[in-house]
Design a protein around this motif. Structure first.
Motif, short mmCIF file in Angstrom:
data_model
loop_
_atom_site.label_atom_id
_atom_site.label_comp_id
_atom_site.label_asym_id
_atom_site.label_seq_id
_atom_site.Cartn_x
_atom_site.Cartn_y
_atom_site.Cartn_z
N GLY A 64 0.89 -1.18 0.00
CA GLY A 64 -0.15 -0.06 0.05
C GLY A 64 0.79 1.08 0.19
N ASP A 65 0.41 2.31 -0.55
CA ASP A 65 1.02 3.48 -0.64
C ASP A 65 1.35 4.14 0.71
OD1 ASP A 65 1.01 3.44 -3.37
OD2 ASP A 65 -0.91 4.79 -3.30
N ASP A 66 0.70 3.67 1.70
CA ASP A 66 1.03 4.18 3.04
C ASP A 66 1.75 3.46 3.97
OD1 ASP A 66 -1.04 2.57 3.25
OD2 ASP A 66 -2.38 3.45 4.51
N CYS A 67 2.36 2.52 3.26
CA CYS A 67 3.29 1.44 4.21
C CYS A 67 4.56 2.30 4.50
CB CYS A 67 3.63 0.29 3.23
SG CYS A 67 4.96 -1.01 4.15
N PRO A 68 4.62 2.55 5.85
CA PRO A 68 5.96 3.23 6.52
C PRO A 68 7.11 2.71 5.81
CG PRO A 68 4.19 2.74 8.21
CD PRO A 68 3.86 1.76 6.82
N ALA A 69 8.16 3.37 5.96
CA ALA A 69 9.65 3.26 5.38
C ALA A 69 10.04 1.84 6.41
CB ALA A 69 10.68 4.24 5.39
N ALA A 70 9.94 1.82 7.80
CA ALA A 70 10.34 0.82 8.73
C ALA A 70 9.85 -0.37 8.14
CB ALA A 70 10.10 1.33 9.91
N ASP A 71 8.46 -0.34 7.86
CA ASP A 71 7.88 -1.80 7.35
C ASP A 71 8.44 -2.11 6.12
OD1 ASP A 71 6.41 -1.90 9.85
OD2 ASP A 71 4.82 -0.69 8.87
N GLN A 72 8.64 -1.15 5.00
CA GLN A 72 9.24 -1.63 3.93
C GLN A 72 10.81 -2.32 4.10
OE1 GLN A 72 9.27 1.19 0.58
NE2 GLN A 72 7.63 2.33 1.62
N ARG A 73 11.41 -1.80 5.22
CA ARG A 73 12.69 -2.41 5.34
C ARG A 73 12.71 -3.94 6.05
NH1 ARG A 73 14.01 2.77 7.28
NH2 ARG A 73 13.38 2.26 9.39
N ARG A 74 11.33 -4.16 6.85
CA ARG A 74 11.14 -5.49 7.25
C ARG A 74 10.67 -6.19 6.25
NH1 ARG A 74 6.66 -4.52 11.71
NH2 ARG A 74 7.23 -6.87 11.91
#
Length: 223
Positions: free
Chosen positions: A80-90
Motif C-alpha cells: 500500500g502507498d501508506d506503508c511506512p519506510a520501517a515496514d518496507q525495510r522489514r
C-alpha cells in the motif's frame, strides 16, 4: 520462466496478469496466498500484492514460510502507498523488491526486468538520505550479484536526455527514438551513454527503472 501472481483481490490479480501478459511475460499460477503456489521452476518469479499498510505477524510468517520453502526464488512485493519506510525495510528482508502500488505499470515491468537480471530493488525512503539515487535503486541480490556502491552522481540531465530516458520506460528502441526525434541512431547512443553516466546506471534496464521513478511521462511529439 513464469511470473506467478499472488493477492487476495481477484481484480488486482487480473490487473497484474494483464500487465505481465501485455509485456510478453509468461504467467503461471494466480492465487490468493503464497502458500497456495505450486513448486516453482528455475527462473520463476512471484509478484505478490500486500494490501495491508502495516505488515502484521501473519504476513511476516507467510513470507518466512515462502522463503524457507522456495530458497532464493525472486519475490516482488507490492505494498500500500501508506506503508511506512520501517515496514518496507522489514519486508525487504524476504523480497528482492518492495514497490508501492502507486507506481505505474512501466515501473512494475522495469522492476521485473531488474529482478530477473539478478538485482534487488530498494526504493527511496528505505535507506539513509545520503544514499545516491543509483544506490537506493539497485542493490546486490542474495547471491552477491548486482551493482554494489556507486559514486555519487548529480542529475544534470538536459531536456533531450530526459526525453530519451522517458522513452526507455515505454520500451522504445534506439531506432524508434531516433526516428521520433529526427536524429540519427548513433546520436541516441551517445545521449544514452551520457545519461547512464549522470544517473549511475549500467544498462538500459537500470536507466528505465530510474526514469520511471524520477521523470514525468514523455510529452507527445508534434509532427
Amino acid at each position: 520462466m513464469s511470473v506467478h501472481i499472488v493477492g487476495e483481490s481477484r481484480l488486482l490479480r487480473d490487473m497484474f496478469l494483464s500487465i505481465c501478459e501485455a509485456n510478453d511475460y509468461e504467467t503461471g499460477q494466480c492465487c490468493s496466498a503464497l502458500a497456495e503456489l505450486p513448486p516453482l521452476g528455475t527462473g520463476d518469479m512471484v509478484l505478490c500484492y500486500c494490501h495491508s499498510h502495516c505488515p502484521g505477524a501473519a504476513l511476516l510468517q507467510e513470507l518466512q514460510a515462502f522463503r524457507i520453502g522456495n530458497g532464493t526464488a525472486p519475490l516482488i512485493l507490492i505494498t500500500g502507498d501508506d506503508c511506512p519506510a520501517a515496514d518496507q525495510r522489514r519486508l525487504s528482508q524476504y523480497a528482492e523488491a518492495v514497490i508501492p502500488e502507486r507506481k505505474s505499470a512501466n515501473a512494475l515491468i522495469a522492476a521485473l526486468k531488474v529482478v530477473q537480471d539478478g538485482y534487488r530493488i530498494v526504493l527511496p525512503g528505505t535507506l539513509a538520505e545520503e544514499t545516491t539515487v543509483a544506490d537506493r535503486t539497485m542493490q546486490p541480490d542474495r547471491h552477491g550479484n548486482g551493482s554494489g556502491s556507486r559514486p555519487r552522481a548529480s542529475h544534470g540531465l538536459s531536456d533531450r536526455e530526459q526525453l530519451i530516458l522517458a522513452k526507455l520506460t515505454e520500451g522504445a528502441t534506439n531506432k524508434s527514438i531516433a526516428n521520433e526525434l529526427g536524429i540519427c541512431e548513433a546520436t541516441v547512443k551517445v545521449h544514452l551513454r551520457t545519461c547512464f553516466r549522470k544517473i549511475g546506471a549500467k544498462n538500459r534496464t537500470q536507466a528505465a527503472l530510474w526514469a520511471s521513478d524520477q521523470l514525468p511521462p514523455p510529452p507527445t511529439q508534434r509532427h
